[in-house]
Design an enzyme around this catalytic site. Structure first.
Site, PDB file in Angstrom:
ATOM      1  N   LYS A 128       2.932  -2.887 -24.098  1.00 51.24           N
ATOM      2  CA  LYS A 128       3.722  -4.049 -24.440  1.00 51.24           C
ATOM      3  C   LYS A 128       3.924  -4.875 -23.184  1.00 51.24           C
ATOM      4  O   LYS A 128       4.094  -4.328 -22.115  1.00 51.24           O
ATOM      5  CB  LYS A 128       5.079  -3.635 -24.983  1.00 51.24           C
ATOM      6  CG  LYS A 128       5.020  -2.956 -26.320  1.00 51.24           C
ATOM      7  CD  LYS A 128       6.316  -2.440 -26.912  1.00 51.24           C
ATOM      8  CE  LYS A 128       7.612  -2.842 -26.355  1.00 51.24           C
ATOM      9  NZ  LYS A 128       8.782  -2.328 -27.082  1.00 51.24           N
ATOM     10  N   VAL A 131       6.836  -4.107 -20.785  1.00 51.09           N
ATOM     11  CA  VAL A 131       6.995  -2.732 -20.328  1.00 51.09           C
ATOM     12  C   VAL A 131       5.737  -2.316 -19.554  1.00 51.09           C
ATOM     13  O   VAL A 131       5.674  -2.463 -18.335  1.00 51.09           O
ATOM     14  CB  VAL A 131       7.299  -1.773 -21.512  1.00 51.09           C
ATOM     15  CG1 VAL A 131       7.598  -0.374 -20.997  1.00 51.09           C
ATOM     16  CG2 VAL A 131       8.477  -2.288 -22.340  1.00 51.09           C
ATOM     17  N   CYS A 132       4.731  -1.813 -20.249  1.00 57.72           N
ATOM     18  CA  CYS A 132       3.552  -1.257 -19.577  1.00 57.72           C
ATOM     19  C   CYS A 132       2.672  -2.308 -18.908  1.00 57.72           C
ATOM     20  O   CYS A 132       2.102  -2.060 -17.850  1.00 57.72           O
ATOM     21  CB  CYS A 132       2.746  -0.420 -20.557  1.00 57.72           C
ATOM     22  SG  CYS A 132       3.674   1.022 -21.133  1.00 57.72           S
ATOM     23  N   ILE A 133       2.560  -3.487 -19.511  1.00 58.13           N
ATOM     24  CA  ILE A 133       1.735  -4.534 -18.886  1.00 58.13           C
ATOM     25  C   ILE A 133       2.397  -5.025 -17.607  1.00 58.13           C
ATOM     26  O   ILE A 133       1.755  -5.132 -16.559  1.00 58.13           O
ATOM     27  CB  ILE A 133       1.467  -5.686 -19.875  1.00 58.13           C
ATOM     28  CG1 ILE A 133       0.737  -5.178 -21.116  1.00 58.13           C
ATOM     29  CG2 ILE A 133       0.705  -6.813 -19.193  1.00 58.13           C
ATOM     30  CD1 ILE A 133      -0.607  -4.525 -20.861  1.00 58.13           C
ATOM     31  N   THR A 136       2.218  -2.321 -14.921  1.00 59.25           N
ATOM     32  CA  THR A 136       0.854  -2.194 -14.411  1.00 59.25           C
ATOM     33  C   THR A 136       0.495  -3.371 -13.509  1.00 59.25           C
ATOM     34  O   THR A 136      -0.110  -3.188 -12.445  1.00 59.25           O
ATOM     35  CB  THR A 136      -0.137  -2.047 -15.583  1.00 59.25           C
ATOM     36  OG1 THR A 136       0.185  -0.843 -16.301  1.00 59.25           O
ATOM     37  CG2 THR A 136      -1.574  -1.987 -15.098  1.00 59.25           C
TER      38      THR A 136
END
Length: 187
Positions: A128, A131-133, A136
């Site tokens: 998402k 969050v993860c994007i 990262t």
């Protein structure tokens, strides 16, 4: 003389948990990123660019710090943690990185691997955004890579946080670009 930029694609959490209806992480509109991600993946495959499948996996039967904040999910071998549809790795230029936190870089060998392949830029797509994007992209920047996020290839069930995250990524870490520009970087 500076080396030319070499670009890799990082597909984040393209797993059943987010993309199959009925799973707790599925949300309306998540399917909108599938075709843009396929376009990126297909461009990378045609050009021979590296494709990294960064997927969350946790160890069954062992304590995990993440369980203090989130319910148990994405256990090794579980259906929710399996690659969605046609997004399993395929071909010699594709690899898998298992992550236990939001970032594909945190506590993995991704930065080392990409530096060894002389990659300087990463196109990041998946779920998402907030969050993860975002995590990262931030760790890609901290690891010495230029993060590029194609707007159409990520989204969230919290659109206001997704927009704020894209603004921060573009302002402080890398670039947020239209899909066509990201496809061109991978071609």
């Amino acid at each position: 003389m500076a080396k030319p930029d070499k670009t890799a694609l990082i597909l984040v959490d393209v797993i059943n948990s987010f993309f199959e209806v009925g799973h707790p992480n599925h949300y309306p509109g998540v399917e909108d990123v599938l075709e843009p991600m396929r376009a990126l993946r297909d461009a990378a495959r045609r050009s021979g660019a590296i494709v990294v499948h960064a997927v969350e996996r946790h160890r069954k039967g062992f304590e995990d710090f993440e369980w203090r904040k989130l319910p148990i999910h994405h256990l090794e071998g579980a259906h929710d943690a399996a690659f969605f549809d046609d997004f399993a790795p395929h071909g010699p230029n594709e690899t898998v990185v298992y992550k236990r936190r939001f970032s594909a870089f945190f506590a993995t060998d991704l930065a080392l691997f990409l530096h060894e392949q002389n990659v300087t830029r990463v196109v990041i797509a998946g779920v998402k955004t907030n969050v993860c994007i975002r995590a990262t992209a931030q760790d890609a920047f901290a690891s010495g890579f230029e993060p590029v996020v194609p707007r159409e290839a990520t989204n969230s069930n919290r659109p206001h946080l997704a927009e704020a995250s894209l603004e921060d990524i573009d302002r402080y870490m890398g670039r947020v670009v239209p899909l066509d520009e990201a496809v061109e970087l991978l071609s």
